[in-house]
Scaffold this active site. Structure first.
Site, PDB file in Angstrom:
ATOM      1  N   SER A  48       0.835  -1.196   0.000  1.00  0.00           N
ATOM      2  CA  SER A  48       0.000   0.000   0.000  1.00  0.00           C
ATOM      3  C   SER A  48       0.866   1.240   0.000  1.00  0.00           C
ATOM      4  O   SER A  48       1.916   1.289   0.656  1.00  0.00           O
ATOM      5  CB  SER A  48      -0.904   0.014   1.236  1.00  0.00           C
ATOM      6  OG  SER A  48      -1.550   1.265   1.351  1.00  0.00           O
ATOM      7  N   GLU A  49       0.418   2.230  -0.742  1.00  0.00           N
ATOM      8  CA  GLU A  49       1.155   3.497  -0.787  1.00  0.00           C
ATOM      9  C   GLU A  49       1.302   4.094   0.603  1.00  0.00           C
ATOM     10  O   GLU A  49       2.301   4.744   0.914  1.00  0.00           O
ATOM     11  CB  GLU A  49       0.426   4.474  -1.703  1.00  0.00           C
ATOM     12  CG  GLU A  49       1.136   5.797  -1.889  1.00  0.00           C
ATOM     13  CD  GLU A  49       0.389   6.683  -2.864  1.00  0.00           C
ATOM     14  OE1 GLU A  49       0.318   7.893  -2.607  1.00  0.00           O
ATOM     15  OE2 GLU A  49      -0.133   6.177  -3.861  1.00  0.00           O
TER      16      GLU A  49
END
Length: 210
Positions: A48-49
């Site tokens: 995930s960013e």
């Protein structure tokens, strides 16, 4: 192809690029649908960013960034960078035949920011752009991007509802096409020149037949 089927169809085709054990980053929107279509026996770790995969040791004071990268206890942390993400899948406003991508802003419109896209594009081992082939009938696959770049010469593959294209040193090679469209229609919807090789094959339409 029905409008409601376009995004799932693209996501399913992108998921075929994943192999077991991959670390993949999925951008907002269409890309996050890819995990719904993982082939049987394929397990991936989604990076995930806003999350951390492979947290490293605590950084020294010089490299600590407590405002942005912290562990679960709120202390400064380090994270993986530089080629540890096997594949990143992002949407696109424009992609060009040189493999450059514009996907974060349209001048004059308010945007929250580019997020981590620039870093991901230059650090991932493989970059896949998953998007609709046109916008209001206008090509999104261009000879040269007109919107501000997110990163240049970074894209490896483009997947749309019309086909799958590899970015090569000679230009964009169409390797698969959606049989619901003729080659003439695909070429007309693409500003960039397409290389049509002898290995061209039909996309898998299972579950999406007209």
């Amino acid at each position: 192809m029905e409008k409601s089927m376009i995004k799932p169809f693209i996501a399913k085709r992108v998921a075929q690029e994943f192999t077991d054990g991959m670390v993949v980053n999925l951008g907002i929107g269409l890309p996050v649908l890819c995990t719904n279509y993982l082939p049987e026996g394929i397990h991936v770790t989604v990076h995930s960013e806003l999350g951390i995969v492979g947290q490293g040791p605590a950084p020294d004071a010089e490299h600590a960034d407590p405002m942005h990268v912290v562990d679960a206890g709120g202390s400064p942390s380090s994270l993986i960078r530089g080629g540890h993400v096997d594949a990143v899948v992002l949407g696109g406003l424009e992609v060009d035949e040189e493999g450059s991508l514009a996907n974060w802003i349209i001048p004059g419109k308010k945007m929250p920011g580019m997020g981590g896209a620039m870093d991901l594009l230059v650090g991932a081992k493989k970059v896949i752009v998953a998007m609709e082939h046109t916008a209001k009938g206008n090509p999104k696959i261009l000879k040269k991007c007109r919107l501000p770049y997110t990163a240049v010469h970074c894209v490896n593959m483009i997947v749309t509802e019309m086909g799958v294209m590899n970015v090569t040193d000679k230009g964009l090679e169409l390797i698969e096409y959606n049989p619901e469209f003729t080659l003439e229609q695909i070429i007309a919807a693409t500003e960039a020149d397409l290389i049509i090789g002898p290995e061209l094959k039909k996309m898998d339409m299972t579950g999406f037949e007209a």
